[in-house]
Design a protein around this motif. Structure first.
Motif, PDB file in Angstrom:
ATOM      1  N   VAL A  91       0.810  -1.228   0.000  1.00 18.94           N
ATOM      2  CA  VAL A  91       0.000   0.000   0.000  1.00 18.94           C
ATOM      3  C   VAL A  91       0.842   1.275   0.000  1.00 18.94           C
ATOM      4  O   VAL A  91       0.295   2.379  -0.062  1.00 18.94           O
ATOM      5  CB  VAL A  91      -0.963   0.033   1.207  1.00 18.94           C
ATOM      6  N   ALA A  92       2.159   1.157   0.063  1.00 20.17           N
ATOM      7  CA  ALA A  92       3.005   2.350   0.167  1.00 20.17           C
ATOM      8  C   ALA A  92       2.844   3.272  -1.042  1.00 20.17           C
ATOM      9  O   ALA A  92       2.811   4.499  -0.891  1.00 20.17           O
ATOM     10  CB  ALA A  92       4.469   1.950   0.338  1.00 20.17           C
ATOM     11  N   GLU A  93       2.728   2.683  -2.226  1.00 19.03           N
ATOM     12  CA  GLU A  93       2.633   3.515  -3.437  1.00 19.03           C
ATOM     13  C   GLU A  93       1.341   4.314  -3.484  1.00 19.03           C
ATOM     14  O   GLU A  93       1.269   5.336  -4.176  1.00 19.03           O
ATOM     15  CB  GLU A  93       2.757   2.641  -4.682  1.00 19.03           C
ATOM     16  N   SER A  94       0.338   3.880  -2.756  1.00 15.56           N
ATOM     17  CA  SER A  94      -0.936   4.611  -2.729  1.00 15.56           C
ATOM     18  C   SER A  94      -1.136   5.361  -1.421  1.00 15.56           C
ATOM     19  O   SER A  94      -2.258   5.723  -1.067  1.00 15.56           O
ATOM     20  CB  SER A  94      -2.104   3.644  -2.956  1.00 15.56           C
ATOM     21  N   VAL A 102      -3.762  10.610  -4.668  1.00 17.07           N
ATOM     22  CA  VAL A 102      -3.960   9.156  -4.803  1.00 17.07           C
ATOM     23  C   VAL A 102      -5.419   8.817  -5.062  1.00 17.07           C
ATOM     24  O   VAL A 102      -5.945   7.827  -4.551  1.00 17.07           O
ATOM     25  CB  VAL A 102      -3.430   8.411  -3.555  1.00 17.07           C
ATOM     26  N   GLY A 103      -6.091   9.655  -5.853  1.00 20.94           N
ATOM     27  CA  GLY A 103      -7.427   9.305  -6.318  1.00 20.94           C
ATOM     28  C   GLY A 103      -8.573  10.021  -5.650  1.00 20.94           C
ATOM     29  O   GLY A 103      -9.737   9.750  -5.966  1.00 20.94           O
ATOM     30  N   GLY A 136      -7.057   5.570  -2.117  1.00 19.49           N
ATOM     31  CA  GLY A 136      -5.744   5.956  -1.625  1.00 19.49           C
ATOM     32  C   GLY A 136      -5.765   6.238  -0.132  1.00 19.49           C
ATOM     33  O   GLY A 136      -6.825   6.354   0.491  1.00 19.49           O
ATOM     34  N   LYS A 137      -4.561   6.360   0.438  1.00 21.79           N
ATOM     35  CA  LYS A 137      -4.440   6.447   1.890  1.00 21.79           C
ATOM     36  C   LYS A 137      -3.525   7.603   2.309  1.00 21.79           C
ATOM     37  O   LYS A 137      -2.691   8.062   1.538  1.00 21.79           O
ATOM     38  CB  LYS A 137      -3.870   5.140   2.449  1.00 21.79           C
ATOM     39  N   MET A 185      -7.260   6.239   6.410  1.00 20.68           N
ATOM     40  CA  MET A 185      -6.404   7.029   7.296  1.00 20.68           C
ATOM     41  C   MET A 185      -5.616   6.085   8.200  1.00 20.68           C
ATOM     42  O   MET A 185      -6.195   5.366   9.023  1.00 20.68           O
ATOM     43  CB  MET A 185      -7.245   7.973   8.159  1.00 20.68           C
ATOM     44  N   ILE A 186      -4.308   6.069   8.044  1.00 22.24           N
ATOM     45  CA  ILE A 186      -3.432   5.290   8.910  1.00 22.24           C
ATOM     46  C   ILE A 186      -2.861   6.274   9.929  1.00 22.24           C
ATOM     47  O   ILE A 186      -2.014   7.105   9.605  1.00 22.24           O
ATOM     48  CB  ILE A 186      -2.314   4.599   8.111  1.00 22.24           C
TER      49      ILE A 186
END
Length: 396
Positions: free
Chosen positions: A150-153, A194-195, A201-202, A249-250
């Motif tokens: 998921v890093a790329e997004s 990221v969209g 995206g995150k 959301m992280i």
């Protein structure tokens, strides 16, 4: 003439530094250190003499949470980023004395010129929230996101209340910095990369989970289910790869030791005690407190709200006590209350006292600069990239 209606919490209820503990609070630790007694007149005169001797060579910045005896000698007061920008706007000042905490002085060093020296009167003035995100922990967390695919997004957004190394990490990974005033703009910008907010995206939000959660839910329309908390003390952040993939959301597991103390019970109690009270809190408060309040905003927002409030109005303020005291003194025609009945001052902010400020100024007068804050050149470059991105955000 109006007389201030502000009433201090009873001395027996105050969690003075080093004299109390409240393990039920989110902070869950004892207050450390001790508040010095008010400074004697001789020290005040020494401060005035040193400040006069330095003249325009020095520019003194005082954060809103500083005690009055320090604010008296500040050329400008404000929140952390306002003060850093004020420093950058004074290229003629040889010395920037930052009466705040370490990450604030770092930001000032990043934004000022090479010929200027940023001085922090007490190097022990740190920030518990900023310390909750160490650079090695953040780099390990990013590796977890990479492994989960998921890093790329994911775009990092870092709160101003963070170390320069974390700001630099954010710059290296295409993210931005935010303040409590513009967090919603920063998050929207990050999601657009990221969209969009309605996409998949995150955002990795550091280090204050509450500001990130409150902004995402209250201002961007995301749900609590869209938010997960990454705990750097647990393997994989305490999250599965599936949880990371599903999250929007992280949130880093960090918080403010002052704002994290306020509770819904505080809001309920003040409403019962004060008719027609308006409850205003900082967005670093827990989500349920924000929901229970009438108004939510940054330190600057709180100051402006009280400035504009109608005479005779009643307010309960959920932020650091030094600022609430100062607001009450400035507005004796308003009924201003501290939201909590007990309080721990921001222990690290209160390390900047008049003895330290006098020592720092007298050392400069004598030609011996002390406690200079210098950010590593590479970190300064990438942190400046992230800060410049924030300055380029709409409306800033």
């Amino acid at each position: 003439m109006s007389v201030s209606t502000f009433s201090e919490p009873a001395p027996s209820a105050l969690l003075l530094l080093g004299r109390g503990v409240d393990l039920a609070s989110e902070r869950g630790v004892e207050c450390v250190g001790g508040l010095p007694a008010p400074s004697d007149p001789d020290l005040v005169e020494r401060a005035r003499a040193a400040r006069a001797a330095l003249g325009s060579r020095a520019f003194v910045l005082g954060h809103h949470y500083q005690r009055d005896e320090v604010i008296e000698f500040a050329d400008v007061t404000g929140d952390s980023f306002k003060l850093a920008r004020e420093a950058a706007a004074r290229p003629e000042a040889e010395f920037i004395l930052f009466c705040g905490v370490h990450f604030m002085a770092e930001s000032a060093d990043i934004l000022t010129s090479d010929h200027q020296q940023v001085i922090l009167p007490d190097l022990a003035a740190g920030c518990s929230m900023a310390d909750m995100a160490a650079i090695d922990q953040v780099e390990d967390a990013w590796d977890v996101l990479v492994e989960a695919g998921v890093a790329e997004s994911t775009v990092p957004v870092t709160y101003m209340n963070s170390a320069a190394s974390i700001k630099a990490f954010t710059g290296r990974h295409g993210g931005t910095i935010c303040t409590s005033s513009n967090a919603h703009v920063a998050l929207r910008w990050a999601f657009d990369k990221v969209g969009g907010v309605d996409g998949t995206g995150k955002v990795l939000f550091m280090p204050d989970q509450h500001l990130g959660r409150n902004t995402a839910v209250q201002q961007l329309g995301l749900s609590l289910d869209d938010c997960v908390v990454f705990d750097p003390r647990k393997p994989g952040g305490g999250l599965t790869a599936e949880q990371l993939r599903d999250a929007r959301m992280i949130l880093w597991r960090g918080h403010c030791s002052v704002h994290g103390r306020f509770s819904v019970r505080n809001v309920t109690d003040i409403r019962a005690a004060v008719p027609d009270v308006t409850v205003i809190v900082h967005p670093e408060c827990q989500h349920e407190v924000v929901l229970a309040a009438d108004l939510v905003g940054s330190t600057e927002y709180i100051v402006k709200a009280l400035d504009a409030a109608a005479p005779g109005s009643s307010w309960a303020v959920g932020t650091e006590l030094n600022l609430v005291r100062r607001l009450a003194a400035a507005h004796p025609d308003k009924n201003i209350h501290y939201l909590d009945s007990t309080v721990c001052f921001c222990s690290t902010m209160n390390r900047i006292d008049l003895p330290h400020l006098v020592w720092a100024m007298e050392s400069l007068v004598a030609g011996r600069p002390v406690n200079r804050i210098v950010v590593d050149a590479d970190d300064a470059h990438w942190a400046r990239v992230a800060l410049d991105q924030m300055l380029a955000l709409p409306g800033y």
